[in-house]
Design a protein around this motif. Sequence first.
Motif, PDB file in Angstrom:
ATOM      1  N   ILE A  94      -8.871   3.683   6.081  1.00 27.10           N
ATOM      2  CA  ILE A  94      -7.795   2.962   5.789  1.00 27.10           C
ATOM      3  C   ILE A  94      -6.634   3.707   6.413  1.00 27.10           C
ATOM      4  CG2 ILE A  94      -6.444   2.038   3.969  1.00 27.10           C
ATOM      5  CD1 ILE A  94      -9.070   0.797   4.098  1.00 27.10           C
TER       6      ILE A  94
ATOM      7  N   ASP B  86      -2.148   3.461   7.895  1.00 28.08           N
ATOM      8  CA  ASP B  86      -0.876   2.540   8.170  1.00 28.08           C
ATOM      9  C   ASP B  86      -1.009   1.640   9.364  1.00 28.08           C
ATOM     10  OD1 ASP B  86       0.281   3.637   5.730  1.00 28.08           O
ATOM     11  OD2 ASP B  86       1.282   5.209   6.931  1.00 28.08           O
TER      12      ASP B  86
ATOM     13  N   LEU C 201      -1.127  -2.080   5.297  1.00 24.41           N
ATOM     14  CA  LEU C 201      -2.277  -1.153   5.563  1.00 24.41           C
ATOM     15  C   LEU C 201      -3.447  -1.878   6.556  1.00 24.41           C
ATOM     16  CD1 LEU C 201      -2.654   0.490   1.981  1.00 24.41           C
ATOM     17  CD2 LEU C 201      -1.367   1.350   4.041  1.00 24.41           C
TER      18      LEU C 201
ATOM     19  N   GLU D  58     -11.513  -1.305  -1.019  1.00 23.42           N
ATOM     20  CA  GLU D  58     -10.878  -0.174  -0.555  1.00 23.42           C
ATOM     21  C   GLU D  58      -9.470  -0.480  -0.336  1.00 23.42           C
ATOM     22  OE1 GLU D  58     -12.677   2.397   2.540  1.00 23.42           O
ATOM     23  OE2 GLU D  58     -14.440   1.395   2.081  1.00 23.42           O
TER      24      GLU D  58
ATOM     25  N   ASN E 283      -7.416  -0.723  -3.571  1.00 22.90           N
ATOM     26  CA  ASN E 283      -7.350   0.445  -4.369  1.00 22.90           C
ATOM     27  C   ASN E 283      -6.267   1.165  -3.616  1.00 22.90           C
ATOM     28  OD1 ASN E 283      -9.260  -0.217  -5.960  1.00 22.90           O
ATOM     29  ND2 ASN E 283     -10.895   0.728  -4.987  1.00 22.90           N
ATOM     30  N   GLU E 284      -6.373   1.348  -2.353  1.00 21.18           N
ATOM     31  CA  GLU E 284      -5.126   2.127  -1.491  1.00 21.18           C
ATOM     32  C   GLU E 284      -3.808   1.558  -1.875  1.00 21.18           C
ATOM     33  OE1 GLU E 284      -3.477   5.077   0.247  1.00 21.18           O
ATOM     34  OE2 GLU E 284      -5.590   5.087  -0.314  1.00 21.18           O
TER      35      GLU E 284
ATOM     36  N   GLN F  54      -2.559   2.373  -5.419  1.00 17.26           N
ATOM     37  CA  GLN F  54      -2.249   3.725  -5.533  1.00 17.26           C
ATOM     38  C   GLN F  54      -0.841   4.041  -4.937  1.00 17.26           C
ATOM     39  OE1 GLN F  54      -3.627   5.917  -7.145  1.00 17.26           O
ATOM     40  NE2 GLN F  54      -5.165   4.649  -7.966  1.00 17.26           N
ATOM     41  N   ARG F  55      -0.634   3.418  -3.860  1.00 18.62           N
ATOM     42  CA  ARG F  55       0.714   3.415  -3.318  1.00 18.62           C
ATOM     43  C   ARG F  55       1.754   2.787  -4.000  1.00 18.62           C
ATOM     44  NH1 ARG F  55       0.465   3.729   3.226  1.00 18.62           N
ATOM     45  NH2 ARG F  55      -1.610   5.074   3.323  1.00 18.62           N
TER      46      ARG F  55
END
Length: 151
Positions: free
Chosen positions: A4, A6, A44, A85, A88-89, A92-93
């Motif tokens: 993952i 940017d 992302l 995934e 989830n990322e 979190q951000r």
Amino acid sequence: MVIIADATEADLNQIYEIESKSFDNPYPYSLLRAYLFLASKLYLVAKNGDKVVGYVIGIIQYGYRGHIVSIAVKPEYRNQGIGSELLNEIEQRFKQNGARYSYLEVSISNLSAISFYYTNGYIISYLRKNYYGRGKHAFVMIKNLYYKFLD
């Protein structure tokens, strides 16, 4: 192995291809490009080598709510955990930037997506009529980013 990262301008053609294969009314290329600037660090991609296999776009509204604008995975890469995934990322951000919850819109007829979001902790909050056009309704699904509820 999928990583993952940017999103960059170099990824846009592949992102647009995934968007076009995933949605009946895909976002235009120009809007996907604009989000690179509007959603800095919240746009992302999932990459397998140099190939983009999925993406997610998020924004934070009013300083406390994360909105998942779009998420999609290439059809041949689905059901392998890549969407989870990405989700989830981005969550979190969102949390790192002060969001208390995450929400998204999903077509009421897209049962596989509704199931995917439910499995990832989202619940249906309400119906947004005509969201995708006349007679094409969406559920708004929400996930609290700070509290886990007991089953």
